[in-house]
Design a protein around this motif. Structure first.
Motif: not given
Length: 321
Positions: A83-86, A95-98, A100-103, A309-314
């Motif tokens: 798990l990777k904290w987002i 997350l790309n190619g890692s 991992s599952i984003g949390a 959306y997350l890439l644009e808004q976080l």
């Protein structure tokens, strides 16, 4: 079926179940108390899971159970190396190619903040990145969707929206009254999400979105998390995967093919869509979608629209400005 696309889910209630009984296991493959577990997320090709902080109505409306839920998230979820904290857009990129599952951590119902914006800022510092102002009833900030008076945002609620916009906290409209929805649309300067709501035209339930609401979310480049709550999918009979596709198709007809994601509400529901009872069964949904849409669109529905959306808004960083 050999093809397996990545999946993202913008709403589950694992933390509520852990708050009720923290002996429940998120990681043990043999345990069955939770819909969403690490083995089932892996089975479903998950790249992102949002974990909602929801405080059951019988518990006190204060910061205490909210903080306890964050503690459970850190101790019971994030301790898995998968798990990777987002919290930032860089986290999403990583997350790309890692593998991992984003949390992502969200708050469903801001009752416990008691109108104090300082508490909102503290939750941001603790890693919460999305918030729904109400659950189904009224609180200090707005009326929920099942409140009889159907009021809109209060003055405190309007201050809350402005501070979320300033912080970069994502705003979720899924449980708002219709009036509060439109109040929020009028004053936000950031795109909104409905993390787990369907189309009211297809299933006439107040928790679902009207066509005008769907169009408003599309116009601001927001997102709609088509949900697997059976009574929001279809009325009067057992819900099936093909019934979910009716909502997807309707949103597409309104121009929302780039704005669809999924918000399962796993662990917050007592019954399930047939063939869709946990993340490990998402392949059934993927297969049904691929029979109707091309792979690029399905990839968007399953995960990429949510990630974009997350890439644009976080926010770019975690520090409060």
């Amino acid at each position: 079926m050999s093809l397996k696309l990545r999946s993202a889910d913008f709403h589950c209630d694992v933390l509520m179940k852990l708050l009720e009984d923290e002996s429940r296991s998120f990681t043990n493959e043999e345990r069955t108390e939770l819909d969403v577990t690490l083995p089932k997320l892996r089975q479903g090709g998950s790249v992102l899971q949002t974990f909602a902080i929801y405080i059951p109505e019988r518990m006190e409306k204060s910061m205490m159970p909210i903080l306890q839920s964050i503690d459970l998230f850190q101790r019971k979820i994030l301790t898995s190396p998968s798990l990777k904290w987002i919290r930032t857009r860089q986290d999403v990129n990583q997350l790309n190619g890692s593998g991992s599952i984003g949390a992502l951590l969200s708050l469903e119902g801001a009752d416990g903040l008691q109108g104090e914006l300082s508490m909102l800022r503290i939750l941001y510092q603790l890693g919460v990145r999305a918030v729904g102002l109400t659950w189904n009833r009224a609180n200090w900030g707005a009326d929920g969707v099942l409140e009889n008076r159907q009021g809109g945002l209060t003055g405190k609620g309007r201050e809350f929206v402005a501070e979320c916009n300033r912080l970069g906290m994502l705003l979720d409209v899924s449980h708002l009254s219709d009036k509060a929805f439109w109040d929020m649309v009028d004053i936000t300067n950031k795109p909104l999400i409905a993390s787990h709501s369907n189309a009211r035209t297809i299933c006439d339930h107040p928790r679902n979105l009207t066509d005008d609401q769907i169009r408003a979310l599309i116009a601001m480049n927001g997102r709609i998390g088509v949900t697997f709550v059976p009574q929001f999918v279809i009325a009067g009979r057992t819900a099936r995967v093909d019934d979910i596709l009716l909502h997807v198709e309707h949103i597409c007809t309104l121009g929302g093919e780039k704005h669809i994601m999924f918000g399962s509400d796993f662990d917050g529901i007592e019954s399930h869509v047939m063939g869709l009872s946990n993340p490990g069964e998402l392949e059934n949904l993927q297969e049904a979608l691929l029979q109707r849409y091309n792979e690029a669109l399905v990839s968007g529905f399953m995960a990429q629209n949510a990630l974009d959306y997350l890439l644009e808004q976080l926010p770019a960083g975690s520090k409060i400005q």
